[in-house]
Design an enzyme around this catalytic site. Structure first.
Site, PDB file in Angstrom:
ATOM      1  N   ARG A  19       0.736  -2.468  -6.004  1.00 31.13           N
ATOM      2  CA  ARG A  19       2.036  -2.219  -5.368  1.00 31.13           C
ATOM      3  C   ARG A  19       3.162  -2.891  -6.141  1.00 31.13           C
ATOM      4  O   ARG A  19       4.240  -2.315  -6.305  1.00 31.13           O
ATOM      5  CB  ARG A  19       2.021  -2.678  -3.908  1.00 31.13           C
ATOM      6  CG  ARG A  19       1.122  -1.798  -3.039  1.00 31.13           C
ATOM      7  CD  ARG A  19       0.994  -2.337  -1.641  1.00 31.13           C
ATOM      8  NE  ARG A  19       0.335  -3.644  -1.704  1.00 31.13           N
ATOM      9  CZ  ARG A  19       0.253  -4.488  -0.690  1.00 31.13           C
ATOM     10  NH1 ARG A  19       0.793  -4.187   0.472  1.00 31.13           N
ATOM     11  NH2 ARG A  19      -0.369  -5.632  -0.821  1.00 31.13           N
ATOM     12  N   ASN A  37      -0.436   0.322   0.873  1.00 25.84           N
ATOM     13  CA  ASN A  37      -1.893   0.450   0.892  1.00 25.84           C
ATOM     14  C   ASN A  37      -2.306   1.254   2.116  1.00 25.84           C
ATOM     15  O   ASN A  37      -1.735   1.088   3.194  1.00 25.84           O
ATOM     16  CB  ASN A  37      -2.564  -0.923   0.968  1.00 25.84           C
ATOM     17  CG  ASN A  37      -2.577  -1.650  -0.355  1.00 25.84           C
ATOM     18  OD1 ASN A  37      -2.328  -1.076  -1.405  1.00 25.84           O
ATOM     19  ND2 ASN A  37      -2.869  -2.936  -0.311  1.00 25.84           N
TER      20      ASN A  37
END
Length: 91
Positions: A19, A37
């Site tokens: 990320r 996620n």
């Protein structure tokens, strides 16, 4: 022309800093949106920007880095979001 994609990234993409990797690339290519996620061990990205920049962003995402190993990317165009100013990690 501004475009927006919903992107599902499969592979070794959780627990490896993906990320933050995506957020950094988004800054490089002037992309706004989100990265999150998912429970199925994939990562979901909504990315918006100029088409040429989105293509570069996706190419870099696909390459991954020494920690990230992308096996597949599924991307589809979705409507653009007005007034979005940044690329955020969603928890």
């Amino acid at each position: 022309m501004m475009e927006r994609y919903l992107i599902k990234v499969l592979g070794r993409v959780q627990g490896v800093g993906f990320r933050y990797f995506a957020q950094s690339l988004a800054g490089t290519y002037s992309i706004t949106g989100t990265v999150k996620n998912c429970e199925d061990a994939t990562v979901r990205i909504e990315a918006q920007g100029e088409e040429k920049n989105l293509n570069k962003f996706l190419a870099e995402i696909r390459k991954g880095n020494r920690f990230v190993k992308v096996e597949d990317i599924v991307a589809k165009k979705i409507p653009t979001a007005d007034n979005e100013k940044s690329f955020k990690i969603v928890y």
